[in-house]
Design a protein around this motif. Sequence first.
Motif, PDB file in Angstrom:
ATOM      1  N   SER A   3       0.809  -1.221   0.000  1.00  0.00           N
ATOM      2  CA  SER A   3       0.000   0.000   0.000  1.00  0.00           C
ATOM      3  C   SER A   3       0.840   1.268   0.000  1.00  0.00           C
ATOM      4  O   SER A   3       0.290   2.364  -0.052  1.00  0.00           O
ATOM      5  CB  SER A   3      -0.935   0.014   1.214  1.00  0.00           C
ATOM      6  OG  SER A   3      -0.190  -0.066   2.414  1.00  0.00           O
ATOM      7  N   ALA A   4       2.164   1.132   0.067  1.00  0.00           N
ATOM      8  CA  ALA A   4       3.031   2.306   0.135  1.00  0.00           C
ATOM      9  C   ALA A   4       3.983   2.341  -1.054  1.00  0.00           C
ATOM     10  O   ALA A   4       4.442   1.307  -1.539  1.00  0.00           O
ATOM     11  CB  ALA A   4       3.831   2.304   1.436  1.00  0.00           C
ATOM     12  N   ALA A   5       4.268   3.555  -1.527  1.00  0.00           N
ATOM     13  CA  ALA A   5       5.226   3.766  -2.615  1.00  0.00           C
ATOM     14  C   ALA A   5       6.083   4.964  -2.230  1.00  0.00           C
ATOM     15  O   ALA A   5       5.816   6.095  -2.653  1.00  0.00           O
ATOM     16  CB  ALA A   5       4.507   4.004  -3.938  1.00  0.00           C
ATOM     17  N   PRO A   6       7.102   4.729  -1.411  1.00  0.00           N
ATOM     18  CA  PRO A   6       7.933   5.839  -0.916  1.00  0.00           C
ATOM     19  C   PRO A   6       8.505   6.680  -2.050  1.00  0.00           C
ATOM     20  O   PRO A   6       9.015   6.150  -3.042  1.00  0.00           O
ATOM     21  CB  PRO A   6       9.039   5.113  -0.152  1.00  0.00           C
ATOM     22  CG  PRO A   6       8.428   3.809   0.250  1.00  0.00           C
ATOM     23  CD  PRO A   6       7.529   3.435  -0.886  1.00  0.00           C
ATOM     24  N   GLY A   7       8.390   7.990  -1.910  1.00  0.00           N
ATOM     25  CA  GLY A   7       8.944   8.901  -2.899  1.00  0.00           C
ATOM     26  C   GLY A   7       7.976   9.337  -3.972  1.00  0.00           C
ATOM     27  O   GLY A   7       8.212  10.334  -4.657  1.00  0.00           O
ATOM     28  N   ALA A   8       6.869   8.614  -4.127  1.00  0.00           N
ATOM     29  CA  ALA A   8       5.887   8.980  -5.157  1.00  0.00           C
ATOM     30  C   ALA A   8       5.009  10.117  -4.652  1.00  0.00           C
ATOM     31  O   ALA A   8       4.558  10.108  -3.505  1.00  0.00           O
ATOM     32  CB  ALA A   8       5.026   7.783  -5.530  1.00  0.00           C
ATOM     33  N   SER A   9       4.763  11.099  -5.495  1.00  0.00           N
ATOM     34  CA  SER A   9       3.955  12.249  -5.090  1.00  0.00           C
ATOM     35  C   SER A   9       2.464  11.931  -5.088  1.00  0.00           C
ATOM     36  O   SER A   9       1.686  12.524  -4.342  1.00  0.00           O
ATOM     37  CB  SER A   9       4.228  13.436  -6.023  1.00  0.00           C
ATOM     38  OG  SER A   9       3.938  13.091  -7.367  1.00  0.00           O
ATOM     39  N   GLU A  10       2.060  11.000  -5.922  1.00  0.00           N
ATOM     40  CA  GLU A  10       0.656  10.572  -5.993  1.00  0.00           C
ATOM     41  C   GLU A  10       0.642   9.063  -6.114  1.00  0.00           C
ATOM     42  O   GLU A  10       1.388   8.484  -6.902  1.00  0.00           O
ATOM     43  CB  GLU A  10      -0.034  11.203  -7.206  1.00  0.00           C
ATOM     44  CG  GLU A  10      -1.506  10.876  -7.314  1.00  0.00           C
ATOM     45  CD  GLU A  10      -2.166  11.530  -8.531  1.00  0.00           C
ATOM     46  OE1 GLU A  10      -3.377  11.814  -8.476  1.00  0.00           O
ATOM     47  OE2 GLU A  10      -1.455  11.749  -9.532  1.00  0.00           O
ATOM     48  N   ILE A  11      -0.208   8.411  -5.299  1.00  0.00           N
ATOM     49  CA  ILE A  11      -0.219   6.954  -5.254  1.00  0.00           C
ATOM     50  C   ILE A  11      -1.564   6.414  -5.711  1.00  0.00           C
ATOM     51  O   ILE A  11      -2.618   6.871  -5.269  1.00  0.00           O
ATOM     52  CB  ILE A  11       0.082   6.447  -3.824  1.00  0.00           C
ATOM     53  CG1 ILE A  11       1.505   6.843  -3.413  1.00  0.00           C
ATOM     54  CG2 ILE A  11      -0.078   4.931  -3.750  1.00  0.00           C
ATOM     55  CD1 ILE A  11       1.844   6.473  -1.991  1.00  0.00           C
ATOM     56  N   PHE A  12      -1.500   5.429  -6.615  1.00  0.00           N
ATOM     57  CA  PHE A  12      -2.687   4.686  -7.032  1.00  0.00           C
ATOM     58  C   PHE A  12      -2.486   3.247  -6.584  1.00  0.00           C
ATOM     59  O   PHE A  12      -1.652   2.529  -7.130  1.00  0.00           O
ATOM     60  CB  PHE A  12      -2.883   4.763  -8.546  1.00  0.00           C
ATOM     61  CG  PHE A  12      -3.166   6.148  -9.055  1.00  0.00           C
ATOM     62  CD1 PHE A  12      -4.442   6.682  -8.964  1.00  0.00           C
ATOM     63  CD2 PHE A  12      -2.156   6.912  -9.615  1.00  0.00           C
ATOM     64  CE1 PHE A  12      -4.709   7.961  -9.436  1.00  0.00           C
ATOM     65  CE2 PHE A  12      -2.413   8.186 -10.090  1.00  0.00           C
ATOM     66  CZ  PHE A  12      -3.699   8.720 -10.001  1.00  0.00           C
ATOM     67  N   HIS A  40       7.028  -4.276 -11.809  1.00  0.00           N
ATOM     68  CA  HIS A  40       6.475  -3.992 -10.484  1.00  0.00           C
ATOM     69  C   HIS A  40       7.242  -2.853  -9.817  1.00  0.00           C
ATOM     70  O   HIS A  40       6.652  -1.897  -9.286  1.00  0.00           O
ATOM     71  CB  HIS A  40       6.517  -5.244  -9.622  1.00  0.00           C
ATOM     72  CG  HIS A  40       6.041  -5.033  -8.221  1.00  0.00           C
ATOM     73  ND1 HIS A  40       6.883  -4.726  -7.168  1.00  0.00           N
ATOM     74  CD2 HIS A  40       4.784  -5.054  -7.692  1.00  0.00           C
ATOM     75  CE1 HIS A  40       6.183  -4.579  -6.071  1.00  0.00           C
ATOM     76  NE2 HIS A  40       4.909  -4.777  -6.342  1.00  0.00           N
ATOM     77  N   THR A  41       8.569  -2.941  -9.845  1.00  0.00           N
ATOM     78  CA  THR A  41       9.404  -1.900  -9.239  1.00  0.00           C
ATOM     79  C   THR A  41       9.231  -0.569  -9.941  1.00  0.00           C
ATOM     80  O   THR A  41       9.085   0.483  -9.301  1.00  0.00           O
ATOM     81  CB  THR A  41      10.879  -2.326  -9.282  1.00  0.00           C
ATOM     82  OG1 THR A  41      11.039  -3.549  -8.549  1.00  0.00           O
ATOM     83  CG2 THR A  41      11.778  -1.249  -8.685  1.00  0.00           C
ATOM     84  N   TYR A  42       9.222  -0.602 -11.260  1.00  0.00           N
ATOM     85  CA  TYR A  42       9.074   0.616 -12.070  1.00  0.00           C
ATOM     86  C   TYR A  42       7.736   1.305 -11.784  1.00  0.00           C
ATOM     87  O   TYR A  42       7.684   2.531 -11.571  1.00  0.00           O
ATOM     88  CB  TYR A  42       9.193   0.230 -13.543  1.00  0.00           C
ATOM     89  CG  TYR A  42       8.656   1.223 -14.531  1.00  0.00           C
ATOM     90  CD1 TYR A  42       9.275   2.456 -14.744  1.00  0.00           C
ATOM     91  CD2 TYR A  42       7.532   0.918 -15.297  1.00  0.00           C
ATOM     92  CE1 TYR A  42       8.781   3.360 -15.676  1.00  0.00           C
ATOM     93  CE2 TYR A  42       7.035   1.805 -16.231  1.00  0.00           C
ATOM     94  CZ  TYR A  42       7.662   3.030 -16.416  1.00  0.00           C
ATOM     95  OH  TYR A  42       7.176   3.917 -17.342  1.00  0.00           O
ATOM     96  N   ILE A  48       0.818   0.972  -7.559  1.00  0.00           N
ATOM     97  CA  ILE A  48       1.140  -0.246  -6.822  1.00  0.00           C
ATOM     98  C   ILE A  48       0.268  -1.390  -7.316  1.00  0.00           C
ATOM     99  O   ILE A  48      -0.963  -1.310  -7.277  1.00  0.00           O
ATOM    100  CB  ILE A  48       0.910  -0.058  -5.319  1.00  0.00           C
ATOM    101  CG1 ILE A  48       1.634   1.188  -4.813  1.00  0.00           C
ATOM    102  CG2 ILE A  48       1.359  -1.291  -4.549  1.00  0.00           C
ATOM    103  CD1 ILE A  48       1.297   1.536  -3.372  1.00  0.00           C
ATOM    104  N   VAL A  49       0.913  -2.459  -7.817  1.00  0.00           N
ATOM    105  CA  VAL A  49       0.194  -3.644  -8.260  1.00  0.00           C
ATOM    106  C   VAL A  49       0.694  -4.838  -7.449  1.00  0.00           C
ATOM    107  O   VAL A  49       1.559  -4.697  -6.583  1.00  0.00           O
ATOM    108  CB  VAL A  49       0.363  -3.863  -9.778  1.00  0.00           C
ATOM    109  CG1 VAL A  49      -0.239  -2.687 -10.555  1.00  0.00           C
ATOM    110  CG2 VAL A  49       1.828  -4.061 -10.166  1.00  0.00           C
ATOM    111  N   ARG A  50       0.177  -6.022  -7.717  1.00  0.00           N
ATOM    112  CA  ARG A  50       0.463  -7.190  -6.881  1.00  0.00           C
ATOM    113  C   ARG A  50       1.394  -8.171  -7.584  1.00  0.00           C
ATOM    114  O   ARG A  50       1.104  -8.633  -8.691  1.00  0.00           O
ATOM    115  CB  ARG A  50      -0.848  -7.892  -6.517  1.00  0.00           C
ATOM    116  CG  ARG A  50      -0.700  -9.087  -5.581  1.00  0.00           C
ATOM    117  CD  ARG A  50      -0.295  -8.669  -4.191  1.00  0.00           C
ATOM    118  NE  ARG A  50      -0.146  -9.816  -3.299  1.00  0.00           N
ATOM    119  CZ  ARG A  50      -1.130 -10.315  -2.542  1.00  0.00           C
ATOM    120  NH1 ARG A  50      -2.314  -9.755  -2.572  1.00  0.00           N
ATOM    121  NH2 ARG A  50      -0.908 -11.351  -1.767  1.00  0.00           N
TER     122      ARG A  50
END
Length: 365
Positions: free
Chosen positions: A21-30, A318-320, A327-329
Motif C-alpha cells: 500500500s506504500a510507494a515511498p517517494g511517489a507524489s501521488e499513489i494509485f 512492479h518496481t518501475y 502499486i500492483v500485486r
Amino acid sequence: MALPRPRPGILDIEAYVPGASAAPGASEIFKMSSNESALGASEKAIAAYGDVAGSLFLYPDGGSTALRAKIGEVHNIDPARVVCGAGSDEILQLLTNAYVGEGDNIVQSKHGFLVYAIAAQSCGATARFAAEENLTTNVDALLAEVDERTRVVFIANPNNPTGTYITEDELRRLREELREDVLLVIDSAYAEFVEEPDYIAGEALVEEFDNVVMTRTFSKIYGLAAVRLGWGYCPEAIADVLNRIRGPFNITMAAQAAGIAALDDQAFIQRNRDHNREERNFLEQQLGGMGLSFVRSYGNFVLVKFPDQNGRRAADIHTYLKENGVIVREMGSYQLSEYLRISIGTKAGNRKLIDLLSEKFDCEK
C-alpha cells in the motif's frame, strides 16, 4: 528456560502477505494491488458507520440479526442459514476449524486463494493442489485429488488471482461427483462482478445439497474492506456448527450498520459494476495493443503476463510502477512469478498505469 510451543507445523506456515500500500517517494499513489472497490464505499454506508459513534460503549448484536435479515432480503435466501464473519476469511477459517483435523487434507486449484491452504495447515492438515487448464479450475483435476482423507474442497469462482470462472454446469458437476461427506465451499467473493448467463454464485446449490457452503464478502464491490465483513450461506446443520464456534460478538456494531446501508444502496453497486466493466475492457484493450498477454477476467482485476526480457520482466515492471506511484500485486507466492495482478482502479489510476506501461512497451499513448 522452557517456552510455550505452538503445535507441530504451525511455524511451517508461510503467513499470508497482503498487497502493498506504500510507494515511498511517489507524489501521488494509485493502489491497485488489493482488488479494492474503485469507487470507494457507498455514501449511505459511510453515513451509517458514523451514526454509531455515540454507541461505542455498547456490545453489538451478537447474532447480526438485522444484517442477516437484509442479506436474506437482497439475495432472496433464508437469513437463519446466514452466518456473518469478520470478512469471508473468518467464515473460511471457521469451516476449516470445524471440519478439518490432524492428518486430513483439503483440495483446491493450483492457483487458488492462498488462505485455504493456510487454514488447513493451521489445523494440522495439508492442502492438495489440482492442476488448472488455461489458468481455469478443472473439475476433473479437483475430483482426482480427493482421497479418503479429504474433508473440504475449496473453489473460488471467479478465482483470485486468475479472474477465471467455471460455469453453473461444471460447478454442479463438481458437487454431484463429490462424496457426500466432503464439504464443498464455494468462495464467491467476486460474484457481483460476473454478468455471464451461465454463472451462478452458489445459493441454489446450498439449498439443494447438505454439504455445500457459499461465502461472500463486503470487501470488494461494496467497498467495506476496512470494517471486515463477510458471510456464509449454509445448510442448517453447518450454520449451527459455525454459530457454536464463532466469537459471540464477532461483527462490530459499525460493520453491521454499514453492511445494512450498503445492501440498501444497490444503485451504488450498479455504478461500481458498470465502472468495473468499462474500465476492465479499457485496460484489456490497451494491454492487448501493447502485445502483453493477459487472462480474461470476470473480477475486478486483470492478471497480466510479462516477457522474459531485461527491464520488462514482472519484477522489473512492479518496481518501475511502484517508483512512479502505481502499486500492483506480485504473484510469486501463487507460482505465477511472470505475472502481475492489477486491480481495476479509478479512471485516473488506470490511465496512469497505461501511460507508464506504454513507455516500457513502445506504444503510442
